[in-house]
Design an enzyme around this catalytic site. Structure first.
Site: not given
Ligand SMILES: Cc1cc2nc3c(=O)[nH]c(=O)nc-3n(C[C@H](O)[C@H](O)[C@H](O)COP(=O)(O)OP(=O)(O)OC[C@H]3O[C@@H](n4cnc5c(N)ncnc54)[C@H](O)[C@@H]3O)c2cc1C
Length: 419
Positions: A129, A131, A246
């Protein structure tokens, strides 16, 4: 780099191989052997217990917590022999590879005694938990709150993308426990039971019709006071340890899943004649070379660990590893789809069947969306540059922490520049 393994490691290799020969089903090592039907179901049911009895689950953990206390070299040999034999090694991803090692590093003695044996025996399943809807890459922006009430933390907020949230018994969850502290300082890492009235889990449907991850809503959810890992308000440091696990991978075996997968792709190209296309051949050769780079880099990392050498090049490999394999994998899956051509557009999996996706092991095809193993791998590869920290964030880390480049401007500064 010395490619020879020490004599003790080779002796251990013989021991593992003998164990595998004794415990895997008859005929396992024969050419063309396939386990099917009832025999396959029986094997899957019993294998985790067999592994547990052999002591091979999390075998690097110290003996007092149920591991075998294997050295790095022994662990490498163990992974190599299992990978070579194609024998499944249980990795309950969240328990074995994320929260278990984090508890070993940060847990109190009571937490280790309580949780580690249950993780090893498969008694409890976990989810992560971290994100939230407004906190992904900027994880420290998380808002889920935990407030102490007597002997319990009371948690309110929402998590998202929680893989296996629907089946987990526990969630390792980051909560804000000091709203007045700076962003990274007021966070705690709690080990919270999932099956309780204050937690509602809603699965999210994915591109291939399956629903492996979920939204988790916490409304006055309860967690025992003593289930804070690494101390109150120290959750950021503990979370960094989990993220390190991870992003890491088994140094000398990580490439093997890609090698097996590439064999399948080459075979498809042979079958439909795409192999005669010089551009396809070139792309296949590039993919093969990239897998060999992963193999050699794994050996470089292992050599540095075994020789206890501080090699800046190897340190960079650790940071670039996830970025390298995840981007490789997207390229090669696109190549696979190009090779399949129009056939790749037709869902050719068996409805509701369990199919082996090369490199991923068994995966159930969705009831509504019967993707073939290669199609499933193609879809899943899209997520690999996202989970565990996106490829862009990994590049920021390499730039700032390794190359010493200037830090990213803060949000206010970026906005100011835009205006
Ligand atoms: C298959 C899968 C399983 C997952 N399982 C889990 C889980 O079990 N538990 C959990 O907690 N999370 C989980 N996640 C979530 C995952 O950790 C997040 O999706 C990830 O950290 C990205 O965050 P976000 O989706 O909010 O994207 P955002 O942070 O909103 O990013 C959107 C885009 O902007 C870019 N970006 C953002 N900030 C910057 C920066 N400072 N510089 C350059 N580029 C930037 C990112 O690279 C991305 O391309 C999972 C995700 C997937 C796809």
């Amino acid at each position: 780099m010395d490619l020879n393994y020490p004599a003790e490691a080779e002796a251990f290799r013989v021991e593992i191989r003998a164990w595998l020969e004794e415990h895997l089903p008859d005929g396992w090592f024969d050419e063309g052997f396939v386990l099917e039907g009832e025999a396959k179901a029986q094997f899957q049911k019993e294998w985790t217990t067999t592994l547990f009895e052999g002591g091979w689950i999390c075998a690097t953990w110290p003996k007092e917590y149920g591991g075998k206390g294997l050295s790095t070299m022994e662990a490498v040999v163990l992974n190599e022999e299992f990978a070579k034999a194609g024998a499944p090694m249980r990795a309950d991803f969240f328990g074995d590879t994320l929260v278990g090692p984090t508890i070993l590093q940060w847990g109190t003695e009571e937490q280790k005694q309580d949780f580690l044996p249950k993780i090893l025996s498969g008694q409890i399943a976990w989810c992560q938990g971290f994100s939230e809807p407004d906190a992904g890459s900027d994880l420290a922006g998380l808002k889920t709150k935990a407030v102490l009430d007597g002997d319990e933390w009371v948690i309110n907020g929402q998590k998202i993308w929680t893989t296996q949230g629907f089946s987990a018994d526990y969630i390792f969850i980051l909560c804000r426990t000091d709203p007045d502290a700076s962003k990274h300082k007021g966070i705690s890492y709690l080990l919270c039971p999932m099956k309780q009235p204050g937690i509602e889990v809603r699965p999210i449907e994915q591109i291939d019709g399956s629903a492996e991850f979920c939204e988790v809503f916490l409304t006055d959810a309860r967690c025992p006071k003593d289930n804070v890992l690494g101390g109150v308000n120290n959750g950021w440091n503990v979370a960094m340890a989990t993220l390190g696990f991870e992003r890491g991978t088994s140094a000398t075996t990580g490439y093997r899943r890609f090698e097996k997968e590439l064999d399948v792709i080459v075979e498809k190209a042979r079958q439909n004649g795409a192999i005669d296309d010089p551009v396809i051949r070139q792309r296949l050769a590039k993919a093969y070379s990239e897998i060999q780079i992963m193999r050699v880099n794994g050996l470089r990392s292992l050599t540095a660990v075994v020789q206890k050498k501080k090699d800046p090049g190897v340190a960079a490999l650790g940071l670039t590893n996830k970025m390298y394999w995840s981007e490789y994998h997207q390229r090669v899956m696109e190549l696979a789809m190009d090779i399949l051509g129009m056939d790749g557009q037709v869902l050719s999996g068996t409805l509701g069947a369990e199919e082996t996706v090369p490199g991923y092991g068994a995966r159930h095809t969705s009831e509504r969306y019967p993707a073939s193993p290669l199609q499933s791998a193609f879809f899943f590869s899209r997520s690999e540059t996202i989970w565990g920290g996106t490829a862009q964030i990994q590049r920021n880390i390499v730039g700032e922490r390794f190359l010493g480049l200037p830090k990213e401007p803060k949000v206010e500064e970026k906005t100011a520049t835009k205006v």
